[in-house]
Design a protein around this motif. Structure first.
Motif, PDB file in Angstrom:
ATOM      1  N   ALA A  29       0.817  -1.216   0.000  1.00 15.07           N
ATOM      2  CA  ALA A  29       0.000   0.000   0.000  1.00 15.07           C
ATOM      3  C   ALA A  29       0.851   1.267   0.000  1.00 15.07           C
ATOM      4  O   ALA A  29       0.482   2.278  -0.613  1.00 15.07           O
ATOM      5  CB  ALA A  29      -0.945  -0.002   1.199  1.00 15.07           C
ATOM      6  N   GLY A  30       1.989   1.233   0.663  1.00  9.42           N
ATOM      7  CA  GLY A  30       2.833   2.413   0.731  1.00  9.42           C
ATOM      8  C   GLY A  30       3.442   2.813  -0.598  1.00  9.42           C
ATOM      9  O   GLY A  30       3.854   3.964  -0.774  1.00  9.42           O
ATOM     10  N   ALA A  31       3.500   1.875  -1.543  1.00  7.59           N
ATOM     11  CA  ALA A  31       4.067   2.159  -2.863  1.00  7.59           C
ATOM     12  C   ALA A  31       3.002   2.489  -3.897  1.00  7.59           C
ATOM     13  O   ALA A  31       3.330   2.788  -5.048  1.00  7.59           O
ATOM     14  CB  ALA A  31       4.881   0.958  -3.349  1.00  7.59           C
ATOM     15  N   CYS A  32       1.730   2.438  -3.495  1.00  6.79           N
ATOM     16  CA  CYS A  32       0.625   2.624  -4.441  1.00  6.79           C
ATOM     17  C   CYS A  32       0.112   4.055  -4.383  1.00  6.79           C
ATOM     18  O   CYS A  32      -0.365   4.515  -3.342  1.00  6.79           O
ATOM     19  CB  CYS A  32      -0.502   1.646  -4.129  1.00  6.79           C
ATOM     20  N   ALA A  33       0.201   4.753  -5.505  1.00 10.40           N
ATOM     21  CA  ALA A  33      -0.292   6.128  -5.581  1.00 10.40           C
ATOM     22  C   ALA A  33      -1.805   6.173  -5.720  1.00 10.40           C
ATOM     23  O   ALA A  33      -2.461   7.055  -5.158  1.00 10.40           O
ATOM     24  CB  ALA A  33       0.362   6.853  -6.755  1.00 10.40           C
ATOM     25  N   SER A  34      -2.373   5.239  -6.473  1.00  8.80           N
ATOM     26  CA  SER A  34      -3.820   5.252  -6.703  1.00  8.80           C
ATOM     27  C   SER A  34      -4.242   3.987  -7.424  1.00  8.80           C
ATOM     28  O   SER A  34      -3.424   3.307  -8.055  1.00  8.80           O
ATOM     29  CB  SER A  34      -4.232   6.468  -7.555  1.00  8.80           C
ATOM     30  N   VAL A  35      -5.533   3.688  -7.317  1.00  9.04           N
ATOM     31  CA  VAL A  35      -6.175   2.682  -8.165  1.00  9.04           C
ATOM     32  C   VAL A  35      -7.324   3.392  -8.864  1.00  9.04           C
ATOM     33  O   VAL A  35      -8.239   3.900  -8.215  1.00  9.04           O
ATOM     34  CB  VAL A  35      -6.693   1.478  -7.362  1.00  9.04           C
ATOM     35  N   ARG A  36      -7.264   3.452 -10.175  1.00  6.95           N
ATOM     36  CA  ARG A  36      -8.234   4.201 -10.973  1.00  6.95           C
ATOM     37  C   ARG A  36      -9.057   3.256 -11.841  1.00  6.95           C
ATOM     38  O   ARG A  36      -8.521   2.299 -12.403  1.00  6.95           O
ATOM     39  CB  ARG A  36      -7.519   5.192 -11.898  1.00  6.95           C
ATOM     40  N   ALA A  37     -10.334   3.557 -11.971  1.00  6.05           N
ATOM     41  CA  ALA A  37     -11.201   2.814 -12.884  1.00  6.05           C
ATOM     42  C   ALA A  37     -11.346   3.590 -14.186  1.00  6.05           C
ATOM     43  O   ALA A  37     -11.598   4.800 -14.176  1.00  6.05           O
ATOM     44  CB  ALA A  37     -12.568   2.589 -12.256  1.00  6.05           C
ATOM     45  N   SER A  38     -11.198   2.891 -15.289  1.00  3.97           N
ATOM     46  CA  SER A  38     -11.377   3.517 -16.603  1.00  3.97           C
ATOM     47  C   SER A  38     -12.848   3.660 -16.968  1.00  3.97           C
ATOM     48  O   SER A  38     -13.189   4.417 -17.884  1.00  3.97           O
ATOM     49  CB  SER A  38     -10.673   2.682 -17.674  1.00  3.97           C
ATOM     50  N   GLY A  39     -13.714   2.889 -16.277  1.00  2.16           N
ATOM     51  CA  GLY A  39     -15.128   2.865 -16.627  1.00  2.16           C
ATOM     52  C   GLY A  39     -15.455   1.930 -17.773  1.00  2.16           C
ATOM     53  O   GLY A  39     -16.609   1.874 -18.221  1.00  2.16           O
ATOM     54  N   LEU A  40     -14.469   1.163 -18.225  1.00  3.35           N
ATOM     55  CA  LEU A  40     -14.661   0.249 -19.355  1.00  3.35           C
ATOM     56  C   LEU A  40     -14.892  -1.172 -18.856  1.00  3.35           C
ATOM     57  O   LEU A  40     -14.096  -1.689 -18.064  1.00  3.35           O
ATOM     58  CB  LEU A  40     -13.428   0.263 -20.254  1.00  3.35           C
TER      59      LEU A  40
END
Length: 218
Positions: A131-142
């Protein structure tokens, strides 16, 4: 080296794309790709993942003579159960992506399919200690099957989200958070200029390392 990729969903075209990417990444290996005919057409959220696990485990138990097995769904569907059932190393493409990002020294973001997948991915990242290395988790909506088709509109949407992960979240690398994105990696890299990590290729290299270490230690 013999690698077996297991696609937890029942979409054969995605399995074919996974096999193609794996063979390009590891041309000297014998690559077999299996489709979970008992799984849902796509894995979008925890319910689909749970439905896929029994079929994944049946396939794992039927594998013979493999040096390593790769679970080719970014949610790492059934990974722990598969590791317990197999007699060789078992890796997930999500797990392999995170490890590769850390090996490259990059703070990473994940661009995935639908918002329903975000809690699963974030939970996996936290459980693995990344978790400390993760900037974000983004959904493309696809949706997953739309990603698998790889249309120009799909590629443009993914490229936009990848650039946002870099520009807004400070990601040094972006992980492609769906197996169906793996065949698009080269095009998306050219469109964005961002360091991309596709788990299908990352898993091939890490599986080779794991299998080699097992052979060395035996």
């Amino acid at each position: 080296m013999r690698l077996v990729y297991i696609n937890p969903n029942s979409t054969a075209s995605m399995t074919a794309g996974i096999a193609q990417v794996a063979r390009q990444a590891m041309p000297g290996a014998e690559i077999t790709a299996l489709t979970n005919a008992d799984g849902p057409p796509a894995i979008e959220g925890p319910e689909d993942g749970d439905a896929a696990v029994p079929g994944v485990l049946r396939l794992v138990r039927g594998v013979q003579g493999a040096d390593a097995i790769v679970i080719a769904c970014f949610d790492d569907t059934g990974l722990a159960e598969a590791q317990a059932a197999a007699s060789c190393p078992v890796l997930g493409i999500g797990q392999s992506s995170y490890l590769m990002a850390l090996m490259l020294g990059r703070r990473f973001s994940v661009v995935t399919s639908l918002p329903v997948s975000i809690p699963v991915i974030e939970g996996n990242i936290a459980a693995m200690g990344f978790a400390g290395a993760c900037a974000s988790v983004r959904a493309s909506g696809l949706p997953v099957l739309e990603i698998d088709e790889g249309s120009p509109a799909t590629r443009a949407t993914l490229a936009t989200e990848i650039c946002r992960a870099r520009d807004e979240d400070g990601a040094g690398a972006v992980i492609l958070g769906c197996a169906g994105m793996a065949p698009l990696q080269g095009d998306l890299q050219a469109r964005t200029g961002v360091q991309l990590i596709d788990g299908v290729s990352a898993a091939a290299w890490l599986a080779q390392a794991a299998a080699g270490y097992v052979a060395l230690a035996s």
